[in-house]
Every structure is written in C-alpha cells, then in structure tokens.
Design an enzyme around this catalytic site. Structure first.
Site, PDB file in Angstrom:
ATOM      1  N   SER A 129       0.858  -1.184   0.000  1.00 12.50           N
ATOM      2  CA  SER A 129       0.000   0.000   0.000  1.00 12.50           C
ATOM      3  C   SER A 129       0.894   1.234   0.000  1.00 12.50           C
ATOM      4  O   SER A 129       2.070   1.146   0.384  1.00 12.50           O
ATOM      5  CB  SER A 129      -0.837   0.001   1.289  1.00 12.50           C
ATOM      6  OG  SER A 129      -1.480   1.242   1.474  1.00 12.50           O
ATOM      7  N   TYR A 176      -2.024  -0.826  10.403  1.00 17.40           N
ATOM      8  CA  TYR A 176      -2.087  -1.129   8.963  1.00 17.40           C
ATOM      9  C   TYR A 176      -0.779  -0.737   8.272  1.00 17.40           C
ATOM     10  O   TYR A 176      -0.218  -1.505   7.491  1.00 17.40           O
ATOM     11  CB  TYR A 176      -3.269  -0.375   8.342  1.00 17.40           C
ATOM     12  CG  TYR A 176      -3.470  -0.613   6.867  1.00 17.40           C
ATOM     13  CD1 TYR A 176      -4.069  -1.775   6.402  1.00 17.40           C
ATOM     14  CD2 TYR A 176      -3.073   0.335   5.920  1.00 17.40           C
ATOM     15  CE1 TYR A 176      -4.270  -1.993   5.036  1.00 17.40           C
ATOM     16  CE2 TYR A 176      -3.261   0.130   4.558  1.00 17.40           C
ATOM     17  CZ  TYR A 176      -3.864  -1.038   4.125  1.00 17.40           C
ATOM     18  OH  TYR A 176      -4.059  -1.244   2.773  1.00 17.40           O
TER      19      TYR A 176
END
Ligand SMILES: NC(=O)c1ccc[n+]([C@@H]2O[C@H](COP(=O)([O-])OP(=O)(O)OC[C@H]3O[C@@H](n4cnc5c(N)ncnc54)[C@H](O)[C@@H]3O)[C@@H](O)[C@H]2O)c1
Length: 230
Positions: free
Chosen positions: A111, A124
């Site tokens: 990401s 995350y």
C-alpha cells in the site's frame, strides 16, 4: 487457471463467476490466510489440479483505522497477523514449491501506507511496511532459484475497502465518506482521480509476465502520483 483463496465464500463465488466470463478456471479455497493450514490447502489444491504453481498474488488484506492509543492489543494482532503473517505464510509455502521447479513469481500487495506515514493508521501501515521488506527479502534470498518477488503499493483504489476507509475517516471528521474522498483526491492525487481495480491488475499481470523477467525486489506505487512528492 487460478486458485482463489479468501475467507469469504461470497467473494470466492464472485471470483469464480468472473473467471468463467473470461473462459478461465478458478478453484476456490475458503480459508483464513493467517492460519498455516490455509496455505497448505491452497498449494496442495494447485498441485493436485494443475501439477505446478507458477504465480502467487498476495492480495487479501484488512484495513484498520485508529491512532496508537485507541489500538487494542487484539486489533494490532489481527491486522499484523492477517496482512503480514498471512503474506509470509502464503509466500513461504509457495516458495518451497517454486524453488523445486526453478520458476516462480510472487507479487505482494502492500500500500502507499507501506512507504509513507499515514495518520490514524499505525497497525495497517506497519503491516504494509513489513510486506515491502518481506518482498525484498524473498527477492534477495531466492533469485538464484528462479523466483522473482515484487511489491505493489496502490494508493486510493475504488474497492469496498476504500469505501469503508473513507466512511470511517469521515465519521471521525463529521463528514460523509464521499466528501472525504473528494477532498483527499483534490488535495493529494496529482492525477485528480481514484484508481480502478483493473489498473492494479494490469501491473500485477505485467510483473508476472516475461516482459518483467529482469524485475525483482521492486516496490511499485500505483497511485496516480500520490506518493511522488513525499
Ligand atoms: N482499495 C485501496 O484503496 C487499497 C489501497 C492500498 C492497498 N490496498 C490493498 O489491496 C488489497 C485488496 O484490497 P481491496 O481494496 O480489494 O479490499 P477488499 O476489502 O475489497 O477485499 C479484501 C479481500 O480480502 C479478503 N480477506 C480479508 N481477510 C482475509 C483473511 N484473513 N484470509 C483470507 N482472505 C481475507 C476479504 O474477504 C476480501 O475478499 C489489500 O491487501 C489492501 O490492503 C487497497
């Protein structure tokens, strides 16, 4: 021909249906990627049906929005175990088979959060930063076994995860998810739009293809320029 692995039966059914529209074959394996048995089942199914395993795309993952002080220990474990341990387990099991045949390509989905800090996103971001380095480790350790490993870093892609993310951020700011997304795009994405899932898939296909035969250990943003200016 693909083996799809997902914790959700309905996601797998959708994948199987889509594969049929391309005259492809998809065999679903329902399982949680943080459980070692899931990777064993997935690889065994591939070998049983296709006799070999050439490509692994580690795509499954979960989002979690919270600053550190609001992150329960159990939240941390769930996010790190799903995203990082899950990618580790699937990669390890597939690498064993690929090393035996002397060919394999692994693409890991990290990401933009894996290559820069993002607010209220500690667990995350760490899980995705870990995936970036795990990818590099695989590339270094197994290049001599014919295995390439690369990592993609999508920015803001139109999927249910992105919708949930913006809705949650919006809740914290007293705005709608759509408003949050619009503002984010205008202020941060040079191309002034979100990405489409197909624009991620095409990069994954390129990385798996022979055109990318000299590409390994790469970390590739797919983000309309989002992280270009960091
Ligand atoms: N959409 C974005 O903007 C964006 C941005 C950057 C990175 N990503 C990454 O892309 C990947 C795909 O995300 P998406 O946007 O399609 O999300 P999504 O929520 O739409 O899909 C995620 C899929 O993973 C599956 N899954 C979740 N936990 C699992 C587990 N423990 N075991 C097996 N399957 C599990 C879900 O059932 C679902 O089908 C994720 O790794 C995500 O972190 C997405």
């Amino acid at each position: 021909m693909v083996i799809g692995v997902d914790i959700s039966g309905s996601s797998l059914q959708a994948l199987e249906k889509e594969a049929r529209t391309f005259d492809g074959k998809c065999i679903g394996v329902i399982g949680d990627i943080k459980e070692p048995l899931t990777s064993v089942k997935a690889v065994d199914t591939a070998i049983q049906h296709f006799g070999r395993l050439d490509y692994l795309f580690n795509n499954a993952g979960i989002e979690f929005i919270s600053p550190l002080l609001e992150t329960e220990d159990s939240n941390w474990d769930e996010v790190i175990d799903t995203n990082l341990r899950g990618t580790f387990l699937m990669s390890k099991r597939c690498c064993q088979v690929m090393a035996d045949t002397g060919f394999g390509v692994i693409v890991n989905n990290a990401s933009d959060a894996g290559i820069r800090g993002i607010k209220v996103n500690a667990a995350y971001s760490i899980s995705k930063a870990g995936i970036v380095h795990l990818t590099r480790s695989i590339a270094l350790d197994y290049a001599d076994k014919g295995i390439r490993a690369n990592c993609i870093c999508p920015g803001c892609i139109r999927t249910p995860l992105c919708e949930r993310f913006n809705a949650e951020v919006g809740e914290r700011k007293g705005k709608s998810g759509a408003e949050v997304l619009k503002e984010f795009v205008q202020e941060n994405i040079p191309m002034l739009r979100v990405g489409e899932p197909e624009e991620v898939a095409s990069v994954v296909l390129f990385l798996c293809s022979d055109d990318a035969r000299y590409v390994t250990g790469a970390v590739i943003p797919i983000d309309g320029g989002l992280t270009a200016g960091m």
